[in-house]
Design a protein around this motif. Sequence first.
Motif, PDB file in Angstrom:
ATOM      1  N   THR A 318     -44.496  23.526  33.604  1.00  0.00           N
ATOM      2  CA  THR A 318     -43.278  22.963  34.200  1.00  0.00           C
ATOM      3  C   THR A 318     -42.993  23.550  35.581  1.00  0.00           C
ATOM      4  O   THR A 318     -41.887  23.368  36.117  1.00  0.00           O
ATOM      5  CB  THR A 318     -42.069  23.229  33.282  1.00  0.00           C
ATOM      6  N   THR A 320     -43.657  22.811  38.580  1.00  0.00           N
ATOM      7  CA  THR A 320     -43.246  21.925  39.674  1.00  0.00           C
ATOM      8  C   THR A 320     -41.750  21.627  39.648  1.00  0.00           C
ATOM      9  O   THR A 320     -41.183  21.192  40.658  1.00  0.00           O
ATOM     10  CB  THR A 320     -44.026  20.595  39.613  1.00  0.00           C
ATOM     11  N   THR A 321     -41.093  21.841  38.518  1.00  0.00           N
ATOM     12  CA  THR A 321     -39.660  21.584  38.402  1.00  0.00           C
ATOM     13  C   THR A 321     -38.838  22.868  38.433  1.00  0.00           C
ATOM     14  O   THR A 321     -37.607  22.807  38.348  1.00  0.00           O
ATOM     15  CB  THR A 321     -39.354  20.844  37.088  1.00  0.00           C
ATOM     16  N   LEU A 322     -39.497  24.013  38.541  1.00  0.00           N
ATOM     17  CA  LEU A 322     -38.816  25.307  38.499  1.00  0.00           C
ATOM     18  C   LEU A 322     -38.690  25.899  39.899  1.00  0.00           C
ATOM     19  O   LEU A 322     -39.565  25.699  40.742  1.00  0.00           O
ATOM     20  CB  LEU A 322     -39.590  26.290  37.615  1.00  0.00           C
TER      21      LEU A 322
END
Length: 442
Positions: A318, A320-322
Amino acid sequence: MTTTGPSPEVQPAEQLPRRVLAGYSLGSLVTGAFGTVPGLLLLPYLTDTLGVAAGVAGLLVLLPKAWDVLVNPIAGRVSDRRGDRRSFLLVAGLVLAVLFAAIFAGPVGSGAGAGAYVAIAFLAAATAYAFFQVPYVAMPAELTDGYAERTRLMTWRVAVLALAILVSGALAPLVVDRTGGGLVGHRWSGIFVGVLIVLGTLGVYFGTRSAETRAAGESEPNLRSQLRIAAANRPFRALLLCWILQAVGIGTMLAGVQYFADHVVETDSGATFLFAAFVGPALLVMPLWSRVGARFGKLRSLIAGSLLFAAGALILLTATTLPPVAVYLVVALIGCGYAGQQVFSLSMLPDCIAYDTARTGRRQAGVFTGLWTAGETLGLALGPGIYALILQLFGYVSSSTGEAATQDGTARLGVLLGFTAVPAVLVGAAVLLLGAYRDVER
């Protein structure tokens, strides 16, 4: 009831002096630097500075280390026959320091000639490393005959190993950046790591000169016989197979650090911050892992560390969203699992060697550690090869400018999967191989 594994039910052994613990552990400056920096820098150096295609670059990194699979058992046999392992450490360590600097000091700036030079220099350095690493890993089984004392020795060693990975892995990319990047920056980085190798070599040589060694009185008559004896040691076989598969996963993740920093995290000096997040917490949790091992045993603790590593790598999907801070925290979790893997795998190895010595009455630690280090070398070599193949399949674009080229979404997905999902699957699946570490319960 009987057991095929090394039994912890042994008499307490005399504690090793702190001088010996510290001196032996300084050798991890050598193993940490050489085990980390090539896997971290060499693949991006070939693809983003020398302009070598990702698939070809993967082969250039793989083949020299694959050569060590043949050399390491020979180095173990030679060091067994010689007896004095410290002399191997001194000579091989100093030669390795020079050859490591030479890897990044090629006379050709780009293209096929530059790639060929790197492969040859890396092959020579890997050969020198074999004659350092194999005797070094063999020493714990001969420094003490205590089951718990080996865990204590390995705790010291892995603590310094974590520090060596932190210093070499975090600072080597920083040296590249701060000295101009490209060819010049990599040459200065090679010199920096060469100095670390010299310091580690001198530290372990002089730090263990007063240590007593415990070795059985005779060795198997030839290499084939020794390899057959090692294959007959079922606990060793199980542990070795697990170690190799996990080394592939770790090598894959190491190879992807620079790519992950450039194309996913996208922060300045991102590789340095990733390494600091990976190794820094590992230094803090080392005493905790030691207590966990004392309470639950080495085997269960190794499984726990491996699963922690795999879980953290899956969470990192995850990324890329953090935000970057959250990414570094997840990497710290992975580093805690890595610390447990290293401590317990390396402390179980001398247990297997001692079990064999008690069973056969022969001195053959070098052959076991030769196979062990050959397996580790193969795993750490396959990792970058796998990562390079993933980059090639996902369309990664190489560059000869010293800066990574802009990549499309497909290539960035390959960067992410190679750094997270692949290491998680490899490290987690390796745990299943430990089912054969013992045949029956006591």
